[in-house]
Design an enzyme around this catalytic site. Sequence first.
Site, short mmCIF file in Angstrom:
data_model
loop_
_atom_site.label_atom_id
_atom_site.label_comp_id
_atom_site.label_asym_id
_atom_site.label_seq_id
_atom_site.Cartn_x
_atom_site.Cartn_y
_atom_site.Cartn_z
N CYS A 137 -13.02 27.37 8.88
CA CYS A 137 -12.82 28.76 8.46
C CYS A 137 -12.25 28.74 7.06
O CYS A 137 -11.13 28.31 6.84
CB CYS A 137 -11.87 29.46 9.43
N LYS A 162 7.10 56.28 16.37
CA LYS A 162 7.83 55.74 15.23
C LYS A 162 7.05 55.96 13.94
O LYS A 162 7.47 55.56 12.87
CB LYS A 162 8.09 54.25 15.43
N SER A 198 1.86 46.15 16.77
CA SER A 198 2.35 46.01 15.39
C SER A 198 3.02 44.67 15.13
O SER A 198 3.28 44.34 13.97
CB SER A 198 3.34 47.13 15.07
N ILE A 249 5.81 49.28 30.10
CA ILE A 249 6.35 48.46 29.00
C ILE A 249 5.63 48.84 27.70
O ILE A 249 4.75 48.13 27.22
CB ILE A 249 6.22 46.95 29.31
N CYS A 279 -18.08 31.25 9.81
CA CYS A 279 -17.66 30.16 10.70
C CYS A 279 -18.07 30.34 12.15
O CYS A 279 -17.97 29.39 12.92
CB CYS A 279 -16.16 29.96 10.61
N THR A 313 -2.50 44.57 26.11
CA THR A 313 -1.76 45.24 25.04
C THR A 313 -1.07 44.22 24.13
O THR A 313 -0.89 44.46 22.93
CB THR A 313 -0.73 46.19 25.66
N HIS A 323 11.75 44.70 16.59
CA HIS A 323 12.37 45.92 16.10
C HIS A 323 13.84 45.75 15.77
O HIS A 323 14.48 44.78 16.17
CB HIS A 323 12.18 47.04 17.13
N VAL A 373 -6.62 40.91 40.37
CA VAL A 373 -6.01 41.21 41.67
C VAL A 373 -6.58 42.51 42.21
O VAL A 373 -6.56 43.54 41.53
CB VAL A 373 -4.47 41.33 41.52
N ILE A 396 6.05 43.71 15.63
CA ILE A 396 7.37 43.83 15.01
C ILE A 396 8.46 43.51 16.02
O ILE A 396 8.42 43.95 17.16
CB ILE A 396 7.59 45.27 14.49
C1 LIG Z 1 -0.16 50.32 19.13
C2 LIG Z 1 1.00 49.54 19.69
C3 LIG Z 1 1.99 49.04 18.85
C4 LIG Z 1 3.06 48.36 19.37
N1 LIG Z 1 3.96 47.81 18.50
C5 LIG Z 1 5.01 47.11 19.00
C6 LIG Z 1 5.92 46.48 18.13
O1 LIG Z 1 5.74 46.46 16.92
N2 LIG Z 1 7.00 45.88 18.65
C7 LIG Z 1 7.23 45.85 19.98
O2 LIG Z 1 8.26 45.33 20.38
N3 LIG Z 1 6.35 46.39 20.84
C8 LIG Z 1 5.24 47.00 20.38
N4 LIG Z 1 4.32 47.55 21.23
C9 LIG Z 1 4.54 47.39 22.65
C10 LIG Z 1 4.09 46.02 23.16
O3 LIG Z 1 2.85 45.64 22.60
C11 LIG Z 1 3.95 46.07 24.66
O4 LIG Z 1 5.12 46.59 25.19
C12 LIG Z 1 3.74 44.71 25.28
O5 LIG Z 1 2.68 44.03 24.65
C13 LIG Z 1 3.45 44.87 26.74
O6 LIG Z 1 3.26 43.60 27.31
P1 LIG Z 1 2.92 43.48 28.84
O7 LIG Z 1 2.89 42.03 29.13
O8 LIG Z 1 3.83 44.30 29.62
O9 LIG Z 1 1.48 44.16 28.99
P2 LIG Z 1 0.03 43.57 28.64
O10 LIG Z 1 0.07 42.75 27.44
O11 LIG Z 1 -0.91 44.70 28.68
O12 LIG Z 1 -0.25 42.60 29.83
C14 LIG Z 1 -0.69 43.04 31.08
C15 LIG Z 1 -1.70 42.07 31.60
O13 LIG Z 1 -2.02 42.39 32.94
C16 LIG Z 1 -3.36 42.07 33.18
N5 LIG Z 1 -3.82 42.81 34.36
C17 LIG Z 1 -3.95 44.13 34.48
N6 LIG Z 1 -4.40 44.43 35.71
C18 LIG Z 1 -4.57 43.27 36.38
C19 LIG Z 1 -5.04 42.91 37.67
N7 LIG Z 1 -5.41 43.83 38.56
N8 LIG Z 1 -5.10 41.61 37.99
C20 LIG Z 1 -4.74 40.65 37.12
N9 LIG Z 1 -4.29 40.94 35.88
C21 LIG Z 1 -4.21 42.23 35.52
C22 LIG Z 1 -4.03 42.48 31.90
O14 LIG Z 1 -5.27 41.81 31.74
C23 LIG Z 1 -3.00 42.11 30.85
O15 LIG Z 1 -3.26 40.84 30.27
C24 LIG Z 1 3.20 48.20 20.74
C25 LIG Z 1 2.20 48.67 21.58
C26 LIG Z 1 1.07 49.30 21.06
C27 LIG Z 1 -0.03 49.72 21.95
#
Ligand SMILES: Cc1cc2nc3c(=O)[nH]c(=O)nc-3n(C[C@H](O)[C@H](O)[C@H](O)COP(=O)(O)OP(=O)(O)OC[C@H]3O[C@@H](n4cnc5c(N)ncnc54)[C@H](O)[C@@H]3O)c2cc1C
Lengths: 484, 418
Positions: A411, A261, A56, A346, A451, A51, A60, A183, A58
Amino acid sequence: MGETSGKGSCDGYDVAIIGAGVSGANIARRLSAYELDVVLLDKEADVSFGTSKANSGIVHGGFHHNRKYLKSRLEIQGAMMFDRLALELDFPFRRCGIVVAALHDDEMLAIDQLYRQGVENGVIGIEMCSRERMLGLEPKLSPDTVGGLWAPGGGIVEPYRFAFSLVESAVKNGARVLTGFAVERAERSGERWTVGASDGRAVSASYVVNAAGLFADEVSRIFGAEEYRIRARKGEYYLLDRLTKARPDRVVFPVPTSVSKGMLVIPTVEGTVLLGPTAESIEDKTDLSTTRSELEKILGSARTMIPSISETDVITSFAGLRPTLGEDFYIDISAKAPGFIQVAGIQSPGLTASPAIGEYVKDLLKKAGLRLVEKGDYDPYVEKRPHMKDVDHFAADGLVKKDPAYGNMVCRCERVSEAEIVAAVRAGHTTLDGIKYFTRAQMGRCQGGFCTYKIIKIVMRETGLGWDEITKRGDASRILKDTL
Amino acid sequence: MKELRYDAVVIGGGAAGMAAALELDGAGLSCAIVEREENLGGILVQCIHNGFGLIEFNEELSGPEFAERFEDRVRGTGIKPYVGTTVMDIDVSGGDKLLYCYSAEYGILRMSCRAIVLAMGCRERNRGNIRIPGSRPAGVYTAGLAQRLVNIEGYIPGKDIVIVGSGDIGLIMARRMSWVGCKVHAVVEILPYPSGLTRNIVQCLHDFSIPLYLSHLTTNIVGKDRVEGVEITPLENGALMTEKAFTIACDTVLLSVGLVPENELSKQVGVEMNPMTNGPSVDSRLMTNVSGVFACGNVLHVHDLVDYVVEEARRAGAFAALWLKGERAKLEVRVKAGSNVRYVAPGRVDAEADNKIYLRTLIVKNDATLEVRVNNRVIKSVKKTHIQPSEMITVSLGAKDLAAAAGSPDPVVEIAIS
Ligand SMILES: Cc1cc2nc3c(=O)[nH]c(=O)nc-3n(C[C@H](O)[C@H](O)[C@H](O)COP(=O)(O)OP(=O)(O)OC[C@H]3O[C@@H](n4cnc5c(N)ncnc54)[C@H](O)[C@@H]3O)c2cc1C
Ligand SMILES: Cc1cc2nc3c(=O)[nH]c(=O)nc-3n(C[C@H](O)[C@H](O)[C@H](O)COP(=O)(O)OP(=O)(O)OC[C@H]3O[C@@H](n4cnc5c(N)ncnc54)[C@H](O)[C@@H]3O)c2cc1C
């Protein structure tokens, strides 16, 4: 990313973090300041491929959520940490400010509520604005604007560069990263966990942090911890060329609805414009496809706020998945599995909150018994890498004199030189997507049309990989199928 | 930073750039070509099929052969070609024009000159530009990238192929991929008629029994890591027949959905664009609104034949040389695209000189008539056995033809097709 290690290759760690998105990366970097052996595990070919790569971007403004939520408190703390982090970690970040535009008088009621919430949350500089003030702040806004909210502290960031820099910093301070490490097993023996991957590799650790994003529920199950279900809510986007005439100076929000939002117009920190996201609940947590019907909504909605938006400026579309678990983040010490910390659900504003999540999880680990002793030689800074796109011709001249590869533009759209591609490969980014997120090459208006073949050749030369090992993002995403 | 000086600098070393530079050199002016790739020739280098040069050389050459002939000419002159060198920025704010060029071999160059010829060619439209929804797996490439991979790098990007768009590059690639043992399952075109040359439809599709789906929209790309298929939906009277949608299994999608002139540099120096061509608006002497900046070839408007590219580029080079010697256009008259004409380039003629005009029609028709009118009076009428949007039409207009315009106070020339 293959395997990057700071320290020697021991497979026993103090802390194993599952998931190298912005949550896991912040936690790893924070822990790397202490005398600890830390390993960051991710199933994908590179970090930040979940994710954290498609959102976005941002930072916030702290007014969208009530303080009763953990996510709101962490958002406000996290947002304040970005200036310092950007200085240390050299990722693109700018406080361009956020406007929320009301297009009807009855929307001003919601603006008033957001304003009060922001003030209660302690947000600095937030203002309620007249029509004139709004159009002054953002002249591209629709003439239908009746007023709105201004949050000058809001900002924009390149989320994958943020994650890459965090991981680089963690590795520099001794943490280890294992990618392609999915995992699927966990065993407890004595005081330690053994964490096994689908390819047979295993590591052991005293503490495990579950930051697995969309799959945190599955990981929790593997460790025999709490049962819950993460649901995916898809958000689709359009990306516009940097030459679009519709680029605003501020992040433009509509008045939010109860579930989201709303769809925004975002001037990305790198100069393009992002429209979206939509919000749609889906079943398949690997489904990143975009749909005609959702994409159509985006243009319509974005144009109500900025009428000059044109579909001819669209260079690509993509989707990201919000990992949702009720209303709030779920960050806690597991009550069922020993030495196991949950960092789940998250969703937005997870990117903004992520630096504070790092702090919060560090404190939870301490509470769970982890000894934290500060390192004497912790270095919070990463090496600053020059980007041809950002330097003037005289600085460019200096760079090319040092390394002629800076003069070879690979690029054309995003002005990325061969030297920058080589730097990405040497930093461990060997897939086309990894290189794209690290350098921006293939990210511009031609989307790699010119590229891609050059990048393939550089990767093969630098890594010794064969043509059949070049992938878009690891595994089965091979680019080439045969030779003549 | 190395400082260099030329009378004129040509940006882009494709067919257009070489032809323009040769004219400038022939007029006794000093001239450099700046080309970002390692070789001169531009897009020709990867077009290893035959079909180039019928007008120019009276024989059918391959792209590289055509390019080589021009390269040999360039080598025999005083023209300095800087290959592997990219023009990054242009500054026209002072008296002389300044070009900042980046190169691994030469370092950073600052070239000053009085005239610039824009000959940057075009790029391919991509998936995002036509907004095909679906997943984002490996295996979606522009046809030109695939052409490069196969013809120059020696790699086959995929085995089971669907081509979206019936532009020439896509048609040529349908044949090329068939030749190297791949299965091309379909060419899908949104319009009711093909957008490539007729000869390519015959030689590249019919000869290989590759189905062409006209009036069909590509509505989805499926596949997680690598493409697994594309969904195609028929269009009837402009409406999507969703219930008639079908999916073709494939591992590769090649996009041949149009070319866009590469005018980012032009826009940077304030060159005005013609929204119909996506190229600069130019006067009868192929000069843009920025004095001393000329344009020709695919950067001006997309050509289907290289022979027309070099013809136009020679004119641009010659006009640039005249401009450098102080000669200006005499009697500029605006040319309008009339009924059934998509665009005319250039959009002006010199009523006291010989002019060549290129245009594209909006319609497919047999036995059509092209009419040139001055102030609504027909001054020239040409019969055309067959016209279609993909085939460029040329018209010559001499001072004699335009005498009526020269005598009128506010003349308008209009070209129409019926
Ligand atoms: C459309 C959208 C817009 C958003 N806009 C904003 C914004 O503007 N501002 C903001 O603050 N937040 C925003 N968010 C929220 C933000 O992007 C997320 O909260 C954040 O990226 C989550 O990070 P994370 O590390 O928790 O999850 P992730 O980035 O999903 O990381 C989880 C990781 O775990 C790994 N994983 C999963 N299962 C396993 C396994 N079994 N073994 C090993 N690895 C595994 C995955 O490969 C992944 O890399 C947005 C989210 C979305 C979807
Ligand atoms: C696939 C394909 C098949 C074709 N088939 C035929 C055919 O069968 N018969 C026929 O007659 N015609 C054919 N054509 C058309 C014809 O070949 C082209 O229209 C013609 O070659 C275009 O020439 P050009 O010089 O305008 O552009 P290009 O060849 O594209 O040259 C432009 C050059 O400018 C360079 N450049 C751009 N920006 C910069 C910069 N900032 N700095 C430095 N350099 C820069 C580029 O690298 C490029 O080399 C075909 C075209 C294509 C694409």
